[in-house]
Write an enzyme that holds these catalytic residues in place. Structure first.
Site, short mmCIF file in Angstrom:
data_model
loop_
_atom_site.label_atom_id
_atom_site.label_comp_id
_atom_site.label_asym_id
_atom_site.label_seq_id
_atom_site.Cartn_x
_atom_site.Cartn_y
_atom_site.Cartn_z
CG HIS A 32 -6.02 -6.25 11.07
ND1 HIS A 32 -6.87 -6.71 12.05
CD2 HIS A 32 -6.12 -7.15 10.05
CE1 HIS A 32 -7.45 -7.82 11.66
NE2 HIS A 32 -7.01 -8.10 10.46
CB ALA A 72 -1.93 -6.20 9.76
CE LYS A 123 -7.48 13.91 5.33
NZ LYS A 123 -6.77 14.70 4.22
#
Length: 227
Positions: free
Chosen positions: A122, A139, A110
């Site tokens: 990930h 990740a 965002k």
């Protein structure tokens, strides 16, 4: 400190270049993402997508963008050529991504600017941040964007000084080629120079100089089981 010390707008995002001054502090680019998208002339209609991909609002996706079976994209969003959007991605407003990026599975984006070749593949959170060309998040790496007391975010410089940003929400600034290891957390206002590296599973805040590694050494002890 200026944006040109960290990155430059690539050709894939040339249409937005006027909004992102190379002379401005890099965190000011976060403030310009919304105005850049507001000024863009989106085409009428929604991009074609699989039935499981929810698209709302103004969204541009290059025809070469790879879409999964399910994801949520809420505009305004602009996605450049060759970018991959992976299953479960949540892209929610004021997101610009250049060419060849990876917006990964179960990751949220965002109010962020991703330059060419960014990999957030990930379980990442990228909010109110700028990720430079070829920046990489391992990740589970998180760009934390809100202080616990919800007050203004200050950038803490390597020389001990600090700079007010005027932002209550500010994630991370990653220079070109910067990398963040798995499960690391970047505190609000973290600044990573080009080709710098934050090692896995640590919390990092402040400024990291270019081509420098931030790491924490820990001692592992071994004891016999008692059962």
């Amino acid at each position: 400190m200026k944006a040109s010390d960290f990155f430059a707008i690539p050709e894939s995002l040339a249409l937005f270049r006027a909004f992102f001054s190379p002379e401005a502090p890099p965190w000011d680019w976060v403030k310009q993402i919304g105005p850049a998208l507001e000024a863009h002339q989106f085409k009428a209609g929604r991009p074609k997508a699989p039935p499981g991909v929810v698209i709302e609002g103004l969204v541009h996706m290059d025809p070469s963008v790879s879409l999964p079976g399910h994801a949520t994209i809420i505009g305004p969003v602009w996605i450049g050529p060759g970018t991959q959007i992976r299953p479960g991605a949540f892209i929610r407003g004021n997101v610009i991504a250049g060419a060849g990026c990876i917006l990964g599975n179960s990751s949220e984006f965002k109010n962020c600017l991703l330059l060419d070749g960014v990999q957030a593949a990930h379980f990442n959170y990228v909010g109110d941040s700028v990720l430079g060309n070829r920046a990489h998040l391992g990740a589970g790496a998180i760009c934390s964007n809100l202080r616990l007391d919800q007050k203004e975010v200050f950038v803490h410089l390597g020389d001990g000084g600090q700079v007010a940003t005027g932002l209550r929400k500010l994630g991370a600034i990653l220079g070109d080629g910067a990398e963040v290891g798995c499960n690391a957390v970047l505190n609000p206002g973290a600044i990573l120079g080009p080709r710098s590296l934050v090692m896995p599973a640590i919390a990092f805040g402040g400024e990291l100089a270019p081509a420098t590694i931030a790491r924490v050494r820990q001692q592992v002890t071994f004891v016999p089981r008692r059962d």
